[in-house]
Design a protein around this motif. Sequence first.
Motif, mmCIF file in Angstrom:
data_model
loop_
_atom_site.group_PDB
_atom_site.id
_atom_site.type_symbol
_atom_site.label_atom_id
_atom_site.label_comp_id
_atom_site.label_asym_id
_atom_site.label_seq_id
_atom_site.Cartn_x
_atom_site.Cartn_y
_atom_site.Cartn_z
ATOM 1 N N ASP A 61 3.807 -10.555 13.608
ATOM 2 C CA ASP A 61 3.315 -11.375 12.494
ATOM 3 C C ASP A 61 2.830 -10.486 11.353
ATOM 4 O O ASP A 61 3.119 -10.743 10.189
ATOM 5 N N ALA A 62 2.108 -9.421 11.699
ATOM 6 C CA ALA A 62 1.624 -8.495 10.670
ATOM 7 C C ALA A 62 2.797 -7.847 9.940
ATOM 8 O O ALA A 62 2.779 -7.715 8.713
ATOM 9 N N LYS A 63 3.822 -7.469 10.683
ATOM 10 C CA LYS A 63 5.006 -6.861 10.065
ATOM 11 C C LYS A 63 5.669 -7.837 9.089
ATOM 12 O O LYS A 63 6.035 -7.458 7.978
ATOM 13 N N LYS A 64 5.803 -9.085 9.509
ATOM 14 C CA LYS A 64 6.433 -10.091 8.654
ATOM 15 C C LYS A 64 5.620 -10.324 7.377
ATOM 16 O O LYS A 64 6.184 -10.446 6.287
ATOM 17 N N ILE A 65 4.303 -10.364 7.512
ATOM 18 C CA ILE A 65 3.436 -10.595 6.356
ATOM 19 C C ILE A 65 3.590 -9.456 5.354
ATOM 20 O O ILE A 65 3.768 -9.681 4.158
ATOM 21 N N VAL A 66 3.520 -8.220 5.848
ATOM 22 C CA VAL A 66 3.605 -7.058 4.953
ATOM 23 C C VAL A 66 4.985 -6.990 4.304
ATOM 24 O O VAL A 66 5.102 -6.707 3.114
ATOM 25 N N ARG A 73 -6.900 -1.672 5.039
ATOM 26 C CA ARG A 73 -6.145 -2.041 6.246
ATOM 27 C C ARG A 73 -4.715 -2.439 5.900
ATOM 28 O O ARG A 73 -3.775 -2.107 6.616
ATOM 29 N N LEU A 74 -4.537 -3.122 4.786
ATOM 30 C CA LEU A 74 -3.193 -3.476 4.335
ATOM 31 C C LEU A 74 -2.391 -2.209 4.045
ATOM 32 O O LEU A 74 -1.224 -2.095 4.425
ATOM 33 N N CYS A 75 -3.019 -1.254 3.417
ATOM 34 C CA CYS A 75 -2.370 0.022 3.112
ATOM 35 C C CYS A 75 -2.013 0.773 4.392
ATOM 36 O O CYS A 75 -0.926 1.353 4.501
ATOM 37 N N ILE A 76 -2.904 0.760 5.379
ATOM 38 C CA ILE A 76 -2.643 1.419 6.662
ATOM 39 C C ILE A 76 -1.421 0.809 7.330
ATOM 40 O O ILE A 76 -0.500 1.525 7.742
ATOM 41 N N VAL A 77 -1.396 -0.508 7.426
ATOM 42 C CA VAL A 77 -0.285 -1.187 8.094
ATOM 43 C C VAL A 77 1.019 -0.947 7.335
ATOM 44 O O VAL A 77 2.052 -0.617 7.929
ATOM 45 N N ARG A 78 0.971 -1.070 6.037
ATOM 46 C CA ARG A 78 2.177 -0.841 5.235
ATOM 47 C C ARG A 78 2.685 0.588 5.410
ATOM 48 O O ARG A 78 3.874 0.828 5.601
ATOM 49 N N GLY A 79 1.763 1.538 5.348
ATOM 50 C CA GLY A 79 2.145 2.937 5.512
ATOM 51 C C GLY A 79 2.720 3.231 6.887
ATOM 52 O O GLY A 79 3.699 3.970 7.017
ATOM 53 N N LEU A 80 2.144 2.624 7.931
ATOM 54 C CA LEU A 80 2.655 2.844 9.279
ATOM 55 C C LEU A 80 4.011 2.179 9.492
ATOM 56 O O LEU A 80 4.793 2.618 10.333
#
Length: 94
Positions: A85-90, A26-33
């Motif tokens: 928040d997810a964007k900031k974390i990544v 999931r971390l990879c998915i969010v980072r990739g997107l």
Amino acid sequence: MENITKEMEILEAKAKVLKALSHPIRLCIVRGLMEEEGCNVSKMQSCLEIPQSTLSQHLAKLRNLGILEGERNGVEINYYVIDEDAKKIVKTLF
């Protein structure tokens, strides 16, 4: 007492985002997107080299938590990261 209840609701919501991002796929998915917005399942599947059913489960979890949003484009669905928040974390991690 009302402030404590609101604070706990906020903390629980943030903890859910952290928990969702704690899984490597999931971390990879969010980072990739974040790097390539508007990606579809086929492209993600080939990059991640995982079964489509596994990818769909991870995408569903991220959508249900409001981290991702899918936009239909003909027969494809393109995914975008919508949770700030997810964007900031990544961004902080990488």
